[in-house]
Design a protein around this motif. Structure first.
Motif, PDB file in Angstrom:
ATOM      1  N   MET A   1     -28.876  17.769  -2.986  1.00 13.12           N
ATOM      2  CA  MET A   1     -29.308  18.567  -1.831  1.00 13.12           C
ATOM      3  C   MET A   1     -28.561  19.892  -1.813  1.00 13.12           C
ATOM      4  O   MET A   1     -27.352  19.943  -1.918  1.00 13.12           O
ATOM      5  CB  MET A   1     -29.038  17.794  -0.542  1.00 13.12           C
ATOM      6  CG  MET A   1     -29.299  18.564   0.732  1.00 13.12           C
ATOM      7  SD  MET A   1     -28.866  17.562   2.173  1.00 13.12           S
ATOM      8  CE  MET A   1     -28.306  18.837   3.269  1.00 13.12           C
ATOM      9  N   ASN A   2     -29.277  20.987  -1.705  1.00 15.18           N
ATOM     10  CA  ASN A   2     -28.659  22.302  -1.595  1.00 15.18           C
ATOM     11  C   ASN A   2     -28.027  22.439  -0.216  1.00 15.18           C
ATOM     12  O   ASN A   2     -28.654  22.157   0.803  1.00 15.18           O
ATOM     13  CB  ASN A   2     -29.738  23.382  -1.805  1.00 15.18           C
ATOM     14  CG  ASN A   2     -29.151  24.767  -1.880  1.00 15.18           C
ATOM     15  OD1 ASN A   2     -28.217  25.086  -1.168  1.00 15.18           O
ATOM     16  ND2 ASN A   2     -29.727  25.587  -2.743  1.00 15.18           N
ATOM     17  N   ASP A   3     -26.762  22.880  -0.170  1.00 14.48           N
ATOM     18  CA  ASP A   3     -26.061  22.972   1.108  1.00 14.48           C
ATOM     19  C   ASP A   3     -26.712  23.979   2.044  1.00 14.48           C
ATOM     20  O   ASP A   3     -26.541  23.908   3.249  1.00 14.48           O
ATOM     21  CB  ASP A   3     -24.597  23.356   0.850  1.00 14.48           C
ATOM     22  CG  ASP A   3     -23.778  23.280   2.123  1.00 14.48           C
ATOM     23  OD1 ASP A   3     -23.968  22.309   2.877  1.00 14.48           O
ATOM     24  OD2 ASP A   3     -22.965  24.186   2.356  1.00 14.48           O
ATOM     25  N   ASP A   4     -27.475  24.954   1.488  1.00 16.98           N
ATOM     26  CA  ASP A   4     -28.147  25.944   2.319  1.00 16.98           C
ATOM     27  C   ASP A   4     -29.504  25.440   2.823  1.00 16.98           C
ATOM     28  O   ASP A   4     -30.108  26.055   3.683  1.00 16.98           O
ATOM     29  CB  ASP A   4     -28.354  27.241   1.535  1.00 16.98           C
ATOM     30  CG  ASP A   4     -27.028  27.906   1.193  1.00 16.98           C
ATOM     31  OD1 ASP A   4     -26.091  27.774   2.006  1.00 16.98           O
ATOM     32  OD2 ASP A   4     -26.925  28.545   0.131  1.00 16.98           O
ATOM     33  N   ALA A   5     -30.013  24.349   2.241  1.00 17.23           N
ATOM     34  CA  ALA A   5     -31.311  23.829   2.640  1.00 17.23           C
ATOM     35  C   ALA A   5     -31.189  23.099   3.976  1.00 17.23           C
ATOM     36  O   ALA A   5     -30.150  22.513   4.286  1.00 17.23           O
ATOM     37  CB  ALA A   5     -31.847  22.883   1.570  1.00 17.23           C
ATOM     38  N   PRO A   6     -32.258  23.100   4.797  1.00 23.32           N
ATOM     39  CA  PRO A   6     -32.185  22.409   6.084  1.00 23.32           C
ATOM     40  C   PRO A   6     -32.089  20.903   5.879  1.00 23.32           C
ATOM     41  O   PRO A   6     -32.703  20.331   4.972  1.00 23.32           O
ATOM     42  CB  PRO A   6     -33.493  22.809   6.766  1.00 23.32           C
ATOM     43  CG  PRO A   6     -34.421  23.185   5.645  1.00 23.32           C
ATOM     44  CD  PRO A   6     -33.551  23.776   4.577  1.00 23.32           C
ATOM     45  N   ALA A   7     -31.274  20.248   6.709  1.00 19.00           N
ATOM     46  CA  ALA A   7     -31.147  18.799   6.652  1.00 19.00           C
ATOM     47  C   ALA A   7     -32.379  18.171   7.289  1.00 19.00           C
ATOM     48  O   ALA A   7     -32.796  18.552   8.386  1.00 19.00           O
ATOM     49  CB  ALA A   7     -29.883  18.362   7.382  1.00 19.00           C
ATOM     50  N   ARG A   8     -32.979  17.187   6.588  1.00 18.57           N
ATOM     51  CA  ARG A   8     -34.206  16.574   7.067  1.00 18.57           C
ATOM     52  C   ARG A   8     -33.992  15.147   7.561  1.00 18.57           C
ATOM     53  O   ARG A   8     -34.869  14.574   8.206  1.00 18.57           O
ATOM     54  CB  ARG A   8     -35.267  16.589   5.967  1.00 18.57           C
ATOM     55  CG  ARG A   8     -35.599  17.997   5.482  1.00 18.57           C
ATOM     56  CD  ARG A   8     -36.727  17.977   4.452  1.00 18.57           C
ATOM     57  NE  ARG A   8     -36.991  19.311   3.937  1.00 18.57           N
ATOM     58  CZ  ARG A   8     -37.741  20.214   4.567  1.00 18.57           C
ATOM     59  NH1 ARG A   8     -38.294  19.912   5.738  1.00 18.57           N
ATOM     60  NH2 ARG A   8     -37.941  21.406   4.040  1.00 18.57           N
ATOM     61  N   THR A   9     -32.865  14.546   7.225  1.00 17.24           N
ATOM     62  CA  THR A   9     -32.581  13.184   7.674  1.00 17.24           C
ATOM     63  C   THR A   9     -31.189  13.158   8.289  1.00 17.24           C
ATOM     64  O   THR A   9     -30.389  14.085   8.110  1.00 17.24           O
ATOM     65  CB  THR A   9     -32.630  12.194   6.494  1.00 17.24           C
ATOM     66  OG1 THR A   9     -31.529  12.468   5.614  1.00 17.24           O
ATOM     67  CG2 THR A   9     -33.949  12.306   5.728  1.00 17.24           C
ATOM     68  N   SER A  10     -30.886  12.059   9.010  1.00 22.36           N
ATOM     69  CA  SER A  10     -29.559  11.947   9.617  1.00 22.36           C
ATOM     70  C   SER A  10     -28.486  11.898   8.542  1.00 22.36           C
ATOM     71  O   SER A  10     -27.381  12.437   8.721  1.00 22.36           O
ATOM     72  CB  SER A  10     -29.481  10.700  10.493  1.00 22.36           C
ATOM     73  OG  SER A  10     -29.750   9.530   9.734  1.00 22.36           O
ATOM     74  N   GLN A  12     -28.590  13.376   5.575  1.00 19.74           N
ATOM     75  CA  GLN A  12     -28.405  14.736   5.074  1.00 19.74           C
ATOM     76  C   GLN A  12     -27.627  15.588   6.066  1.00 19.74           C
ATOM     77  O   GLN A  12     -26.786  16.407   5.668  1.00 19.74           O
ATOM     78  CB  GLN A  12     -29.765  15.368   4.777  1.00 19.74           C
ATOM     79  CG  GLN A  12     -30.465  14.788   3.570  1.00 19.74           C
ATOM     80  CD  GLN A  12     -31.836  15.406   3.351  1.00 19.74           C
ATOM     81  OE1 GLN A  12     -32.416  15.994   4.268  1.00 19.74           O
ATOM     82  NE2 GLN A  12     -32.354  15.264   2.137  1.00 19.74           N
ATOM     83  N   LEU A  13     -27.890  15.417   7.353  1.00 21.60           N
ATOM     84  CA  LEU A  13     -27.162  16.180   8.362  1.00 21.60           C
ATOM     85  C   LEU A  13     -25.681  15.803   8.343  1.00 21.60           C
ATOM     86  O   LEU A  13     -24.809  16.672   8.440  1.00 21.60           O
ATOM     87  CB  LEU A  13     -27.754  15.914   9.745  1.00 21.60           C
ATOM     88  CG  LEU A  13     -27.053  16.622  10.910  1.00 21.60           C
ATOM     89  CD1 LEU A  13     -27.097  18.130  10.740  1.00 21.60           C
ATOM     90  CD2 LEU A  13     -27.693  16.212  12.238  1.00 21.60           C
ATOM     91  N   ARG A  14     -25.389  14.492   8.217  1.00 24.57           N
ATOM     92  CA  ARG A  14     -24.005  14.056   8.154  1.00 24.57           C
ATOM     93  C   ARG A  14     -23.301  14.676   6.936  1.00 24.57           C
ATOM     94  O   ARG A  14     -22.188  15.189   7.051  1.00 24.57           O
ATOM     95  CB  ARG A  14     -23.942  12.534   8.077  1.00 24.57           C
ATOM     96  CG  ARG A  14     -22.530  11.984   7.953  1.00 24.57           C
ATOM     97  CD  ARG A  14     -22.544  10.476   7.870  1.00 24.57           C
ATOM     98  NE  ARG A  14     -23.280  10.013   6.707  1.00 24.57           N
ATOM     99  CZ  ARG A  14     -23.591   8.742   6.477  1.00 24.57           C
ATOM    100  NH1 ARG A  14     -23.266   7.809   7.357  1.00 24.57           N
ATOM    101  NH2 ARG A  14     -24.233   8.398   5.390  1.00 24.57           N
ATOM    102  N   GLU A  15     -23.961  14.651   5.772  1.00 24.83           N
ATOM    103  CA  GLU A  15     -23.344  15.204   4.573  1.00 24.83           C
ATOM    104  C   GLU A  15     -23.180  16.720   4.693  1.00 24.83           C
ATOM    105  O   GLU A  15     -22.170  17.287   4.271  1.00 24.83           O
ATOM    106  CB  GLU A  15     -24.198  14.863   3.337  1.00 24.83           C
ATOM    107  CG  GLU A  15     -23.478  14.999   2.018  1.00 24.83           C
ATOM    108  CD  GLU A  15     -22.343  13.982   1.861  1.00 24.83           C
ATOM    109  OE1 GLU A  15     -21.558  14.147   0.918  1.00 24.83           O
ATOM    110  OE2 GLU A  15     -22.226  13.040   2.677  1.00 24.83           O
ATOM    111  N   HIS A  16     -24.149  17.360   5.303  1.00 26.96           N
ATOM    112  CA  HIS A  16     -24.072  18.803   5.536  1.00 26.96           C
ATOM    113  C   HIS A  16     -22.855  19.142   6.397  1.00 26.96           C
ATOM    114  O   HIS A  16     -22.102  20.080   6.084  1.00 26.96           O
ATOM    115  CB  HIS A  16     -25.363  19.269   6.210  1.00 26.96           C
ATOM    116  CG  HIS A  16     -25.381  20.718   6.581  1.00 26.96           C
ATOM    117  ND1 HIS A  16     -25.475  21.731   5.658  1.00 26.96           N
ATOM    118  CD2 HIS A  16     -25.305  21.330   7.797  1.00 26.96           C
ATOM    119  CE1 HIS A  16     -25.470  22.907   6.275  1.00 26.96           C
ATOM    120  NE2 HIS A  16     -25.361  22.684   7.572  1.00 26.96           N
ATOM    121  N   ASN A  17     -22.639  18.372   7.446  1.00 23.66           N
ATOM    122  CA  ASN A  17     -21.499  18.641   8.323  1.00 23.66           C
ATOM    123  C   ASN A  17     -20.169  18.308   7.652  1.00 23.66           C
ATOM    124  O   ASN A  17     -19.158  18.971   7.901  1.00 23.66           O
ATOM    125  CB  ASN A  17     -21.648  17.845   9.625  1.00 23.66           C
ATOM    126  CG  ASN A  17     -22.651  18.471  10.571  1.00 23.66           C
ATOM    127  OD1 ASN A  17     -22.870  19.682  10.538  1.00 23.66           O
ATOM    128  ND2 ASN A  17     -23.280  17.647  11.397  1.00 23.66           N
TER     129      ASN A  17
END
Length: 471
Positions: A1-10, A12-17
């Motif tokens: 997942m690209n860190d600049d891409a929008p998170a689409r799942t919970s 992905q959002l957790r990993e993004h944060n």
């Protein structure tokens, strides 16, 4: 997942944060409290607590009390875990190399410093590869997530290195290092570009929209940085300002071009201005003696040392000389060499400012002592070459905030930039996933919270590591 891409799942959002929090801790040098990071990242307090707990369980973060806690609840500062990820940073110069182990947050600890080499690709890179393998085989080796390497020449394709003034052409760095198939990733970059990256992250170019960084070593290189990122160019070799005809010279450079600016600025040029033999990546100690001789002579002229012949081991201008290397050199000659080099440096900077319109120009390597010893000469030459539109509010020219020293234990721009290249690759969802599941379960060699000590040998044979906590 690209860190600049929008998170689409919970998930992905957790990993993004998680990435955002680790990135923020690293970028601030592990100096900000959890509450401040929570506000700056726009996180809920509960979310931040869960993130920190999970990252601690994976040995990515630890916390310590703030130095001066405010009134109310105790304040914690997130920082690197004592058994967390490390970058192995390498600064390969024309005559020596340094190694440093760097934790999250960017505070380097030198492991091997100042080892000389013979200036040939094999004579430099094979012993360096052995030293890197030794570090990877050591106690901290399983925690190393990448090897960042700064090199004193253009880098192409991430592996081919040219150092024209040493006669290096198309050198396959990875092949000569021979780190092996299970080594962490190698991130090879040009020293001046990495020094510029370091200056934008941790130095005088931090927060500058458009900046130029110049790294003055034996030769001269640089980087144009936009919003803190060095511009690559079509072949990833942008920033070779030392190979532009900025001072009207006509000599033939080892790079193949004629009239290169680097023929008049750098360690080689300083020796030549002093009438000494230069080239082949040798003579750094002599260049430093010239600078020291010029500094002592200026102190005598200014009367700060009392003006006596024995002050700082020098004589007043025009009297006798001192050994610089094996060559007697008067204080006046040393000052003249420094002035000539500083004048050429300032002249080229003026041309670059006219062309690139930066907010600031920073100097590292020999640029720092040149600015200190002959700043008036450098500035006069710089301003004299500016267009009127720039002279009204000239871009500031400042020495690096990261130091210029090549002594053992010193951490200048190239070494810091090599560290940043490793953490840029690691602080991604993919990098964190590799930390959790990668070969050898890196970072799992420390005693667990329950006190069960795991040996390095166990970690390397793929024993169970801690599970990922909620984040």
């Amino acid at each position: 997942m690209n860190d600049d891409a929008p998170a689409r799942t919970s998930g992905q959002l957790r990993e993004h944060n998680r990435v955002r929090l680790l990135r923020a801790v690293h970028d601030c040098g592990a100096t900000r409290t959890r509450s401040r990071l929570t506000r700056e990242l726009g996180l809920a307090r509960g979310t931040a607590s869960v993130l920190v707990a999970g990252l601690h369980e994976e040995r990515l973060l630890d916390e310590a009390p703030a130095a001066a806690p405010a009134r109310g609840r105790p304040t914690q500062v997130p920082g690197p875990h004592p058994y967390g990820p490390l970058a192995l940073a390498v600064d390969l110069r024309e005559d020596t190399w340094d190694l440093a182990l760097c934790p999250l947050g960017g505070h380097a600890t030198t492991v091997v410093a100042g080892r000389p080499h013979d200036g040939t690709p094999g004579g430099a890179l094979r012993p360096l590869g052995a030293a890197v393998r030794e570090q990877l085989a050591g106690e901290a080796g399983t925690r190393v997530v990448g090897v960042g390497m700064s090199a004193a020449g253009p880098v192409r394709g991430g592996r081919l290195l040219d150092i024209p003034h040493l006669g290096w052409r198309d050198v396959d760095v990875a092949a000569l290092l021979a780190l092996g198939p299970y080594a962490p990733p190698l991130h090879l970059g040009n020293d001046a570009r990495l020094a510029g990256l370091a200056e934008a992250r941790r130095g005088a170019l931090r927060g500058v929209g458009v900046g130029v960084h110049l790294h003055v070593a034996f030769d001269l290189g640089g980087a144009l940085l936009v919003d803190g990122r060095p511009l690559d160019g079509a072949t990833a070799t942008a920033g070779e300002f030392g190979h532009m005809r900025l001072t009207g010279g006509h000599g033939r450079c080892r790079c193949g071009a004629r009239g290169c600016w680097g023929l008049e600025v750098g360690g080689n040029a300083l020796l030549q201005h002093a009438g000494l033999e230069a080239g082949g990546g040798r003579g750094w100690d002599t260049a430093e003696r010239i600078l020291a001789r010029a500094r002592a002579e200026r102190e005598v002229r200014a009367g700060r040392t009392g003006g006596g012949a024995g002050a700082a081991g020098t004589e007043p201008s025009g009297a006798g000389g001192a050994d610089v290397g094996d060559v007697p050199l008067s204080g006046a000659a040393a000052v003249a060499a420094v002035e000539a080099t500083a004048h050429a440096l300032g002249t080229g900077i003026g041309n670059l400012v006219n062309a690139l319109d930066p907010e600031a120009v920073t100097l590292s390597g020999l640029g720092v002592p040149l600015h200190a010893l002959a700043g008036d000469t450098l500035t006069a030459a710089y301003l004299d070459g500016l267009m009127d539109v720039h002279r009204r509010a000239p871009a500031r020219v400042v020495p690096s905030a990261l130091g210029a020293d090549r002594r053992p234990g010193a951490h200048g721009g190239p070494l810091t930039g090599a560290m940043e290249a490793v953490f840029d690759a690691f602080l991604t969802p993919e990098g964190l996933a590799a930390w959790r599941t990668g070969p050898g379960t890196r970072g799992r060699t420390a005693p667990t919270a329950a006190g069960d000590a795991r040996t390095t040998a166990e970690a390397r044979t793929g024993g169970d590591g801690p599970t990922s906590g909620p984040a």
